[in-house]
Design an enzyme around this catalytic site. Structure first.
Site, PDB file in Angstrom:
ATOM      1  N   THR A 121       0.806  -1.227   0.000  1.00 24.90           N
ATOM      2  CA  THR A 121       0.000   0.000   0.000  1.00 24.90           C
ATOM      3  C   THR A 121       0.839   1.277   0.000  1.00 24.90           C
ATOM      4  OG1 THR A 121      -0.124  -0.208   2.409  1.00 24.90           O
ATOM      5  CG2 THR A 121      -1.970  -1.094   1.133  1.00 24.90           C
ATOM      6  N   GLU A 122       2.158   1.139  -0.082  1.00 24.41           N
ATOM      7  CA  GLU A 122       3.021   2.316   0.046  1.00 24.41           C
ATOM      8  C   GLU A 122       2.684   3.413  -0.958  1.00 24.41           C
ATOM      9  OE1 GLU A 122       5.508  -1.112   1.688  1.00 24.41           O
ATOM     10  OE2 GLU A 122       4.043  -0.806   0.094  1.00 24.41           O
TER      11      GLU A 122
END
Length: 244
Positions: A121-122
């Site tokens: 999800t960065e």
């Protein structure tokens, strides 16, 4: 109070991430406590192998945005898992996000229940999966990794097996782990250490070559305006400004 619970059965030490208030996020405290527990288990002649698991429905939610570890501390933890002279086996029965996937990749064997989910999800909060790439890039399928790194999409346990992130999955993760742990218990300790050294050579080469650059990249991105907007939006449960 430690954030890592420890139990042992037939020479297998189980280290349980036990920080339910933040879904086992990688805080500075949790990273430090896990490093200490791994050091103790690595030195103990009564430990043949280590299982890394978790409380609650989340293995790890990734970096703790309120109390993140220093990138160098996370690099050191991931390297410690790879260098430990004993096999480390991840046992996942819940969700894994962002930095938690670095822990999985650093482990020698990783098993999950089929209801587990995964996501890098960065990019959705304005950063990149920099430090965790050290164990991930040498061990996973590059095409699959490109998709999930760049989109932040969620994927399931069978897909994680197909990409190389997981070793195996089953509706009952302990059913999948039983023959694995039995095999480790039947293996000679020195032979396990040398065999692990063979398997982790490419991973450790990546640490030697890229750790400094990726640590600097992580620090730069986390202090950027986009990251500040992304993390604020995440905490406020809204879309960041760049979503179109």
């Amino acid at each position: 109070m430690t954030l890592i619970a420890r139990t042992r059965a037939r020479a297998v030490e189980t280290l349980t991430l036990d920080s339910p208030h933040n879904r086992n996020a990688l805080s500075a405290a949790l990273v430090g406590d896990l490093a200490d527990a791994l050091t103790d288990a690595g030195k103990d002649p009564g430990v043949r192998a280590i299982v890394l698991t978790h409380t609650g429905n989340t293995f790890s939610a990734g970096a703790d945005l309120k109390d993140p570890p220093h990138p160098e501390a996370l690099v050191a933890l991931l390297r410690q898992i790879a260098e430990l002279p004993k096999p480390v086996v991840a046992r996942v029965t819940g969700h894994v996000r962002a930095g938690g996937l670095g822990l999985l990749a650093a482990c020698d064997i990783a098993a999950a229940s089929t209801d587990a989910t995964f996501a890098f999800t960065e990019v959705r909060i304005g950063v990149a999966p920099a430090v965790i790439s050290l164990p991930l890039l040498p061990r996973t399928d590059p095409r699959a990794l490109a998709r999930y790194y760049l989109t932040g999409e969620r994927f399931d346990a069978p897909e994680a097996v197909a990409t190389g992130l997981l070793t195996t999955c089953d509706s009952d993760v302990d059913t999948a782990l039983d023959p694995i742990l039995d095999g480790l218990r039947r293996s000679a300790p020195d032979a396990l250490a040398e065999t692990k050294r063979l398997l982790t050579a490419r991973v450790l080469e990546a640490f030697d070559r890229d750790a400094d650059a990726l640590t600097a990249l992580s620090a730069r991105l986390f202090s950027s305006p986009q990251a500040r907007e992304g993390m604020t939006a995440f905490l406020e449960r809204r879309d960041p400004a760049w979503v179109v």
